[in-house]
Design a protein around this motif. Structure first.
Motif, PDB file in Angstrom:
ATOM      1  N   TYR A   1       0.831  -1.210   0.000  1.00 29.33           N
ATOM      2  CA  TYR A   1       0.000   0.000   0.000  1.00 29.33           C
ATOM      3  C   TYR A   1       0.863   1.256   0.000  1.00 29.33           C
ATOM      4  O   TYR A   1       0.567   2.225  -0.715  1.00 29.33           O
ATOM      5  CB  TYR A   1      -0.935  -0.007   1.204  1.00 29.33           C
ATOM      6  N   ASN A   2       1.936   1.260   0.786  1.00 29.65           N
ATOM      7  CA  ASN A   2       2.822   2.420   0.767  1.00 29.65           C
ATOM      8  C   ASN A   2       3.452   2.604  -0.602  1.00 29.65           C
ATOM      9  O   ASN A   2       3.654   3.732  -1.068  1.00 29.65           O
ATOM     10  CB  ASN A   2       3.906   2.279   1.841  1.00 29.65           C
ATOM     11  N   GLY A   3       3.752   1.492  -1.269  1.00 34.10           N
ATOM     12  CA  GLY A   3       4.299   1.588  -2.619  1.00 34.10           C
ATOM     13  C   GLY A   3       3.326   2.225  -3.583  1.00 34.10           C
ATOM     14  O   GLY A   3       3.709   3.047  -4.427  1.00 34.10           O
ATOM     15  N   ILE A   4       2.050   1.852  -3.471  1.00 39.70           N
ATOM     16  CA  ILE A   4       1.019   2.438  -4.329  1.00 39.70           C
ATOM     17  C   ILE A   4       0.919   3.945  -4.105  1.00 39.70           C
ATOM     18  O   ILE A   4       0.860   4.739  -5.050  1.00 39.70           O
ATOM     19  CB  ILE A   4      -0.347   1.785  -4.063  1.00 39.70           C
ATOM     20  N   GLN A   5       0.910   4.358  -2.842  1.00 42.58           N
ATOM     21  CA  GLN A   5       0.751   5.772  -2.531  1.00 42.58           C
ATOM     22  C   GLN A   5       1.936   6.597  -3.014  1.00 42.58           C
ATOM     23  O   GLN A   5       1.785   7.720  -3.492  1.00 42.58           O
ATOM     24  CB  GLN A   5       0.536   5.964  -1.024  1.00 42.58           C
ATOM     25  N   LYS A   6       3.129   6.044  -2.914  1.00 45.93           N
ATOM     26  CA  LYS A   6       4.307   6.775  -3.389  1.00 45.93           C
ATOM     27  C   LYS A   6       4.260   6.960  -4.896  1.00 45.93           C
ATOM     28  O   LYS A   6       4.634   8.003  -5.427  1.00 45.93           O
ATOM     29  CB  LYS A   6       5.569   6.023  -2.976  1.00 45.93           C
ATOM     30  N   GLU A   7       3.781   5.948  -5.590  1.00 40.15           N
ATOM     31  CA  GLU A   7       3.653   6.066  -7.045  1.00 40.15           C
ATOM     32  C   GLU A   7       2.637   7.142  -7.423  1.00 40.15           C
ATOM     33  O   GLU A   7       2.815   7.883  -8.389  1.00 40.15           O
ATOM     34  CB  GLU A   7       3.240   4.721  -7.641  1.00 40.15           C
ATOM     35  N   LYS A   8       1.541   7.221  -6.649  1.00 38.03           N
ATOM     36  CA  LYS A   8       0.499   8.205  -6.957  1.00 38.03           C
ATOM     37  C   LYS A   8       0.953   9.624  -6.650  1.00 38.03           C
ATOM     38  O   LYS A   8       0.723  10.551  -7.431  1.00 38.03           O
ATOM     39  CB  LYS A   8      -0.766   7.893  -6.145  1.00 38.03           C
ATOM     40  N   ASP A   9       1.569   9.810  -5.491  1.00 34.16           N
ATOM     41  CA  ASP A   9       1.841  11.160  -5.016  1.00 34.16           C
ATOM     42  C   ASP A   9       3.196  11.688  -5.437  1.00 34.16           C
ATOM     43  O   ASP A   9       3.351  12.871  -5.740  1.00 34.16           O
ATOM     44  CB  ASP A   9       1.743  11.202  -3.486  1.00 34.16           C
ATOM     45  N   ASN A  10       4.190  10.819  -5.412  1.00 35.44           N
ATOM     46  CA  ASN A  10       5.551  11.235  -5.790  1.00 35.44           C
ATOM     47  C   ASN A  10       5.977  12.480  -5.023  1.00 35.44           C
ATOM     48  O   ASN A  10       6.581  13.393  -5.566  1.00 35.44           O
ATOM     49  CB  ASN A  10       5.652  11.482  -7.296  1.00 35.44           C
ATOM     50  N   ASP A  11       5.591  12.527  -3.755  1.00 36.80           N
ATOM     51  CA  ASP A  11       5.907  13.686  -2.924  1.00 36.80           C
ATOM     52  C   ASP A  11       6.052  13.202  -1.496  1.00 36.80           C
ATOM     53  O   ASP A  11       5.099  12.697  -0.913  1.00 36.80           O
ATOM     54  CB  ASP A  11       4.799  14.735  -3.031  1.00 36.80           C
ATOM     55  N   SER A  12       7.205  13.375  -0.926  1.00 38.26           N
ATOM     56  CA  SER A  12       7.447  12.831   0.413  1.00 38.26           C
ATOM     57  C   SER A  12       6.531  13.451   1.449  1.00 38.26           C
ATOM     58  O   SER A  12       6.152  12.810   2.429  1.00 38.26           O
ATOM     59  CB  SER A  12       8.909  13.058   0.817  1.00 38.26           C
ATOM     60  N   LEU A  13       6.141  14.732   1.278  1.00 36.40           N
ATOM     61  CA  LEU A  13       5.252  15.386   2.223  1.00 36.40           C
ATOM     62  C   LEU A  13       3.939  14.634   2.344  1.00 36.40           C
ATOM     63  O   LEU A  13       3.378  14.480   3.426  1.00 36.40           O
ATOM     64  CB  LEU A  13       4.992  16.834   1.801  1.00 36.40           C
ATOM     65  N   LEU A  14       3.435  14.124   1.193  1.00 35.99           N
ATOM     66  CA  LEU A  14       2.133  13.475   1.185  1.00 35.99           C
ATOM     67  C   LEU A  14       2.190  12.064   1.740  1.00 35.99           C
ATOM     68  O   LEU A  14       1.165  11.411   1.848  1.00 35.99           O
ATOM     69  CB  LEU A  14       1.584  13.459  -0.240  1.00 35.99           C
ATOM     70  N   GLN A  15       3.375  11.592   2.098  1.00 28.44           N
ATOM     71  CA  GLN A  15       3.478  10.260   2.685  1.00 28.44           C
ATOM     72  C   GLN A  15       3.319  10.288   4.197  1.00 28.44           C
ATOM     73  O   GLN A  15       3.319   9.248   4.844  1.00 28.44           O
ATOM     74  CB  GLN A  15       4.835   9.631   2.326  1.00 28.44           C
ATOM     75  N   THR A  16       3.199  11.453   4.790  1.00 29.44           N
ATOM     76  CA  THR A  16       2.969  11.496   6.226  1.00 29.44           C
ATOM     77  C   THR A  16       1.640  10.857   6.532  1.00 29.44           C
ATOM     78  O   THR A  16       0.688  10.908   5.741  1.00 29.44           O
ATOM     79  CB  THR A  16       2.971  12.947   6.749  1.00 29.44           C
ATOM     80  N   VAL A  17       1.528  10.251   7.710  1.00 26.43           N
ATOM     81  CA  VAL A  17       0.335   9.481   8.037  1.00 26.43           C
ATOM     82  C   VAL A  17      -0.908  10.363   8.070  1.00 26.43           C
ATOM     83  O   VAL A  17      -2.019   9.908   7.817  1.00 26.43           O
ATOM     84  CB  VAL A  17       0.540   8.736   9.376  1.00 26.43           C
ATOM     85  N   GLU A  18      -0.747  11.666   8.356  1.00 26.62           N
ATOM     86  CA  GLU A  18      -1.909  12.548   8.407  1.00 26.62           C
ATOM     87  C   GLU A  18      -2.521  12.766   7.027  1.00 26.62           C
ATOM     88  O   GLU A  18      -3.716  13.010   6.895  1.00 26.62           O
ATOM     89  CB  GLU A  18      -1.525  13.902   9.014  1.00 26.62           C
ATOM     90  N   LEU A  19      -1.694  12.751   5.972  1.00 25.12           N
ATOM     91  CA  LEU A  19      -2.181  13.050   4.635  1.00 25.12           C
ATOM     92  C   LEU A  19      -2.444  11.813   3.792  1.00 25.12           C
ATOM     93  O   LEU A  19      -3.212  11.863   2.848  1.00 25.12           O
ATOM     94  CB  LEU A  19      -1.167  13.942   3.905  1.00 25.12           C
ATOM     95  N   LYS A  20      -1.804  10.725   4.118  1.00 26.20           N
ATOM     96  CA  LYS A  20      -1.956   9.514   3.325  1.00 26.20           C
ATOM     97  C   LYS A  20      -3.364   8.955   3.501  1.00 26.20           C
ATOM     98  O   LYS A  20      -3.848   8.829   4.622  1.00 26.20           O
ATOM     99  CB  LYS A  20      -0.929   8.481   3.786  1.00 26.20           C
ATOM    100  N   PRO A  21      -4.070   8.601   2.417  1.00 25.15           N
ATOM    101  CA  PRO A  21      -5.387   7.968   2.570  1.00 25.15           C
ATOM    102  C   PRO A  21      -5.271   6.702   3.405  1.00 25.15           C
ATOM    103  O   PRO A  21      -4.318   5.935   3.272  1.00 25.15           O
ATOM    104  CB  PRO A  21      -5.791   7.645   1.128  1.00 25.15           C
ATOM    105  N   GLY A  22      -6.222   6.505   4.282  1.00 21.79           N
ATOM    106  CA  GLY A  22      -6.191   5.334   5.146  1.00 21.79           C
ATOM    107  C   GLY A  22      -6.866   4.132   4.502  1.00 21.79           C
ATOM    108  O   GLY A  22      -7.160   4.117   3.313  1.00 21.79           O
ATOM    109  N   LEU A  23      -7.109   3.110   5.310  1.00 26.81           N
ATOM    110  CA  LEU A  23      -7.790   1.898   4.871  1.00 26.81           C
ATOM    111  C   LEU A  23      -9.020   1.671   5.742  1.00 26.81           C
ATOM    112  O   LEU A  23      -9.010   1.988   6.934  1.00 26.81           O
ATOM    113  CB  LEU A  23      -6.858   0.685   4.979  1.00 26.81           C
ATOM    114  N   LEU A  24     -10.071   1.135   5.143  1.00 28.16           N
ATOM    115  CA  LEU A  24     -11.278   0.782   5.886  1.00 28.16           C
ATOM    116  C   LEU A  24     -11.315  -0.730   6.043  1.00 28.16           C
ATOM    117  O   LEU A  24     -11.245  -1.465   5.051  1.00 28.16           O
ATOM    118  CB  LEU A  24     -12.530   1.271   5.153  1.00 28.16           C
ATOM    119  N   PHE A  25     -11.436  -1.200   7.270  1.00 30.44           N
ATOM    120  CA  PHE A  25     -11.375  -2.613   7.618  1.00 30.44           C
ATOM    121  C   PHE A  25     -12.756  -3.047   8.106  1.00 30.44           C
ATOM    122  O   PHE A  25     -13.201  -2.640   9.175  1.00 30.44           O
ATOM    123  CB  PHE A  25     -10.322  -2.789   8.717  1.00 30.44           C
TER     124      PHE A  25
END
Length: 310
Positions: free
Chosen positions: A150-174
């Motif tokens: 999942y982190n790999g997917i988000q990095k590919e989408k955002d390509n911005d280290s700022l957006l990888q912080t847990v506050e900004l990264k989309p979460g998961l619904l379980f």
């Protein structure tokens, strides 16, 4: 007539891998539900509202977004299912009320049985989504796989280290049942993880489970209906074990060695895995004939075949 194989579980919908496998393997599969599953309609309505409100929107944050705006647009980038019942609850909600938005997202699951049920849902209602985790087998292994995938997917989408912080990264619904382990949330949200690795995950209880009052009576009726030898009983969870042993007069309920030996000629016991096997051992002092190496129709079937060839 092929001997019956009593499957102590609710038949999965829309199709069940155990029925498909054993109906072509010289057995007559018979489902005897042990547990009663009740869907939480209010929570499922809340899940639907998340889709309607754009919480699963494919729109991604850009570098121009402020931290406050991104956080306010709370949304999810994927869903997690670790039980067939959770998939069925979600499917039931969609079939009754529709899905207002169909995102393309990763769907995480554990084990082949839940993956098959999830595949049926995906094919009908989320055709552009992808399924991952079938091979993991446990919640702990799935969680570690998600940290990488999942982190790999988000990095590919955002390509911005700022957006990888847990506050900004989309979460998961379980989507979960009332009784569940917390290994997945603990692993994904471990405070010791680097901030760019941690993943927020929200649990939503969509069903609850209890042992069916009618189970012992229905199980006894199915056992009595077969007069031959070679019937198998497959046990999928610790629930119902006591009633099963009582009906079969095995373990602590044996009425003497003669009774136990007579039953064993007629009925063999298989467990879906070591948790149920150990429950039978530790609580009832009973050793099942077979413990499947893999929790799947093939795993159970192959274990039975090896036993019968010995």
């Amino acid at each position: 007539m092929a001997p019956p194989i009593l499957l102590l579980k609710t038949k999965s919908s829309p199709n069940d891998g155990y029925e498909d496998y054993f109906s072509t393997d010289n057995y007559t599969p018979v489902f005897v539900p042990v547990l009663e599953h009740r869907f939480h309609t209010s929570n499922l309505d809340e899940v639907r509202e998340l889709f309607a409100s754009g919480a699963f929107s494919d729109e991604t944050s850009s570098a121009k977004d402020t931290r406050e705006n991104a956080h306010a647009r709370k949304r999810y980038g994927g869903m997690v299912f670790t039980s067939q019942r959770a998939v069925e609850a979600f499917t039931n909600m969609i079939e009754e009320k529709g899905l207002p938005y169909t995102p393309s997202m990763p769907l995480y699951t554990v084990g082949p049985a839940t993956a098959r049920t999830l595949s049926s849902l995906r094919d009908r209602y989320l055709p552009t989504s992808t399924i991952h985790g079938e091979e993991t087998g446990t919640g702990e292994k799935l969680a570690h796989m998600m940290l990488d995938h999942y982190n790999g997917i988000q990095k590919e989408k955002d390509n911005d280290s700022l957006l990888q912080t847990v506050e900004l990264k989309p979460g998961l619904l379980f989507l979960v049942g009332e009784q569940r382990r917390d290994i997945i949330p603990k692993t994904l949200m471990d405070p010791n993880l680097p901030d760019d690795r941690r993943i927020n995950i929200d649990e939503m209880v969509v069903y609850e489970t209890g042992e069916m009052e009618s189970f012992e009576r229905e199980f006894a009726a199915n056992v009595a209906a077969y007069s031959g030898d070679g019937m198998w009983v497959v046990v999928f969870s610790p629930s119902g074990c006591e009633a099963m042993l009582r009906v079969l007069k095995l373990g602590p309920f044996a009425e003497g060695s003669g009774s136990a030996e007579e039953t064993k000629k007629k009925v063999y016991i298989a467990t879906i895995g070591p948790t149920t096997r150990d429950h039978l051992r530790n609580k009832f002092g009973f050793e099942p004939d077979v413990c499947a190496e893999k929790p799947s129709p093939e795993g159970v079937g192959e274990s039975i075949k090896r036993f019968m060839m010995e």
